[in-house]
Design a protein around this motif. Structure first.
Motif, PDB file in Angstrom:
ATOM      1  N   LYS A 176      -8.047  -4.677   2.102  1.00  0.00           N
ATOM      2  CA  LYS A 176      -7.045  -4.480   3.138  1.00  0.00           C
ATOM      3  C   LYS A 176      -6.798  -5.783   3.900  1.00  0.00           C
ATOM      4  O   LYS A 176      -7.689  -6.609   4.059  1.00  0.00           O
ATOM      5  CB  LYS A 176      -7.494  -3.397   4.112  1.00  0.00           C
ATOM      6  CG  LYS A 176      -7.618  -2.018   3.488  1.00  0.00           C
ATOM      7  CD  LYS A 176      -8.130  -1.007   4.500  1.00  0.00           C
ATOM      8  CE  LYS A 176      -8.291   0.374   3.869  1.00  0.00           C
ATOM      9  NZ  LYS A 176      -8.828   1.358   4.838  1.00  0.00           N
ATOM     10  N   SER A 200      -2.628   2.267  -3.207  1.00  0.00           N
ATOM     11  CA  SER A 200      -3.798   1.730  -2.520  1.00  0.00           C
ATOM     12  C   SER A 200      -5.071   1.873  -3.351  1.00  0.00           C
ATOM     13  O   SER A 200      -5.875   0.945  -3.440  1.00  0.00           O
ATOM     14  CB  SER A 200      -3.975   2.409  -1.160  1.00  0.00           C
ATOM     15  OG  SER A 200      -2.835   2.204  -0.349  1.00  0.00           O
ATOM     16  N   THR A 208       0.847  -1.187   0.000  1.00  0.00           N
ATOM     17  CA  THR A 208       0.000   0.000   0.000  1.00  0.00           C
ATOM     18  C   THR A 208       0.884   1.239   0.000  1.00  0.00           C
ATOM     19  O   THR A 208       2.116   1.154   0.038  1.00  0.00           O
ATOM     20  CB  THR A 208      -0.885   0.018   1.254  1.00  0.00           C
ATOM     21  OG1 THR A 208      -0.015   0.064   2.409  1.00  0.00           O
ATOM     22  CG2 THR A 208      -1.757  -1.223   1.339  1.00  0.00           C
ATOM     23  N   GLU A 219      -7.434  -1.221  -4.858  1.00  0.00           N
ATOM     24  CA  GLU A 219      -8.878  -1.309  -4.581  1.00  0.00           C
ATOM     25  C   GLU A 219      -9.669  -1.396  -5.879  1.00  0.00           C
ATOM     26  O   GLU A 219     -10.607  -2.192  -6.005  1.00  0.00           O
ATOM     27  CB  GLU A 219      -9.333  -0.105  -3.757  1.00  0.00           C
ATOM     28  CG  GLU A 219      -8.898  -0.165  -2.296  1.00  0.00           C
ATOM     29  CD  GLU A 219      -9.466   0.980  -1.479  1.00  0.00           C
ATOM     30  OE1 GLU A 219     -10.329   1.728  -2.005  1.00  0.00           O
ATOM     31  OE2 GLU A 219      -9.059   1.139  -0.310  1.00  0.00           O
ATOM     32  N   TYR A 250      -2.277  -4.937   0.703  1.00  0.00           N
ATOM     33  CA  TYR A 250      -3.596  -5.359   0.249  1.00  0.00           C
ATOM     34  C   TYR A 250      -3.476  -6.788  -0.268  1.00  0.00           C
ATOM     35  O   TYR A 250      -2.411  -7.187  -0.734  1.00  0.00           O
ATOM     36  CB  TYR A 250      -4.087  -4.481  -0.901  1.00  0.00           C
ATOM     37  CG  TYR A 250      -4.865  -3.258  -0.500  1.00  0.00           C
ATOM     38  CD1 TYR A 250      -6.160  -3.047  -0.954  1.00  0.00           C
ATOM     39  CD2 TYR A 250      -4.302  -2.278   0.331  1.00  0.00           C
ATOM     40  CE1 TYR A 250      -6.881  -1.916  -0.604  1.00  0.00           C
ATOM     41  CE2 TYR A 250      -5.013  -1.155   0.681  1.00  0.00           C
ATOM     42  CZ  TYR A 250      -6.295  -0.971   0.210  1.00  0.00           C
ATOM     43  OH  TYR A 250      -6.999   0.153   0.559  1.00  0.00           O
ATOM     44  N   PRO A 265      -1.495  -3.084   7.614  1.00  0.00           N
ATOM     45  CA  PRO A 265      -1.871  -1.950   6.749  1.00  0.00           C
ATOM     46  C   PRO A 265      -0.884  -1.694   5.622  1.00  0.00           C
ATOM     47  O   PRO A 265      -1.172  -0.900   4.725  1.00  0.00           O
ATOM     48  CB  PRO A 265      -1.912  -0.768   7.725  1.00  0.00           C
ATOM     49  CG  PRO A 265      -1.015  -1.163   8.857  1.00  0.00           C
ATOM     50  CD  PRO A 265      -1.176  -2.654   8.982  1.00  0.00           C
TER      51      PRO A 265
END
Length: 302
Positions: free
Chosen positions: A249, A239, A218, A243, A256, A253
């Motif tokens: 997630k 990020s 990310t 997505e 992904y 953190p």
């Protein structure tokens, strides 16, 4: 067996003062982690193929000592990555193909369409300059020039310990007319974005290697800050793209998890006026799957 000082002279260009400084720092870090690095070297030296790989790729001993791969990685984590990646390829890939990869010979994955009078192709490839973010890459080229690159390593998943692809970076075009090239390539690929295309090839490669998951850094996980502009705005928003590609997630953190297979609309979900374009796009993607699986099957051990 080479000493680490001998190795360091093959890793760093001693005619460059900055590289000399890196050599000194490397040797200091070798002293701090001597036992672990010596064990890694012994293990690689015991296997004739791994020994030959590290003759051409001594950076396997440098990578654990530097803050590479992802943000706040530890020495032990980087050691595990190098060991896992090399062991996996040694066990799964034909020795001649494995050696060629780390001697600078690409493994073709897809030969696609013509764009601006040049071939669009994709391949497995690696060069030492990419070693900060990974140990292998999927490269999308137009002619001889790289258009997009996904740089990754292979290591176990934190959940089920199955071998997975870990993406350390995605790099875009670095050419004077990059915007126009990307525009034309997108048009040729039936309105399919080139960065989606290189990810699709990476997913096909992961499936052909029988990897079980794909993880990607990310914004928080990228190893350095060179994806952030001086005004602190992102040059590359990892990020958001993950997505858009169907990723979600993880507990960490910094990563992904991405799907191994891209989700597709059914032709009935596509507006009538766009169906012809989507059919051609789906045909192109099916050809990528078929070519990548066929090329990889010849590269893998039976």
């Amino acid at each position: 067996m080479e000493s680490f000082f001998q190795l360091s002279k093959r890793i760093y260009n001693t005619s460059n003062l900055r590289e000399v400084r890196r050599l000194v720092v490397f040797m200091l870090r070798v002293c701090l982690h001597y036992s672990a690095l010596k064990k890694l070297q012994s293990d690689f030296e015991e296997d004739d193929v791994l020994r030959q790989v590290t003759e051409y790729y001594p950076f396997a001993y440098e990578q654990p000592t530097r803050a590479f791969f992802y943000h706040r990685s530890t020495f032990d984590e980087r050691m595990m990555i190098v060991r896992s990646h090399m062991s996996f390829l040694r066990n799964r890939m034909r020795a001649d193909t494995f050696l060629k990869l780390y001697r600078g010979t690409a493994l073709p994955l897809w030969r696609g369409l013509q764009c601006m009078g040049k071939n669009l192709t994709a391949e497995l490839f690696f060069e030492p300059g990419q070693r900060k973010e990974g140990i292998l890459s999927v490269t999308l080229r137009i002619g001889m020039e790289p258009l997009y690159q996904i740089i990754f390593w292979i290591a176990p998943s934190p959940d089920d310990r199955k071998y997975s692809m870990w993406i350390g970076a995605m790099q875009g075009p670095n050419m004077a007319d990059a915007k126009e090239v990307v525009k034309q390539a997108t048009k040729v690929c039936h309105s399919y974005r080139t960065k989606n295309l290189v990810l699709y090839v990476a997913q096909a490669a992961a499936r052909a290697l029988e990897l079980k998951h794909i993880y990607a850094v990310t914004n928080e996980g990228y190893y350095a800050n060179n994806h952030v502009r001086v005004d602190r705005k992102l040059k590359t928003d990892f990020s958001t793209f993950w997505e858009e590609a169907g990723g979600h997630k993880t507990i960490d953190p910094r990563f992904y998890e991405l799907p191994l297979v891209e989700s597709r609309k059914t032709i009935e979900e596509v507006p009538t006026r766009k169906r012809a374009v989507y059919r051609r796009r789906f045909q192109m993607l099916d050809e990528i799957d078929a070519q990548a699986a066929e090329q990889m099957s010849t590269a893998l051990q039976g």
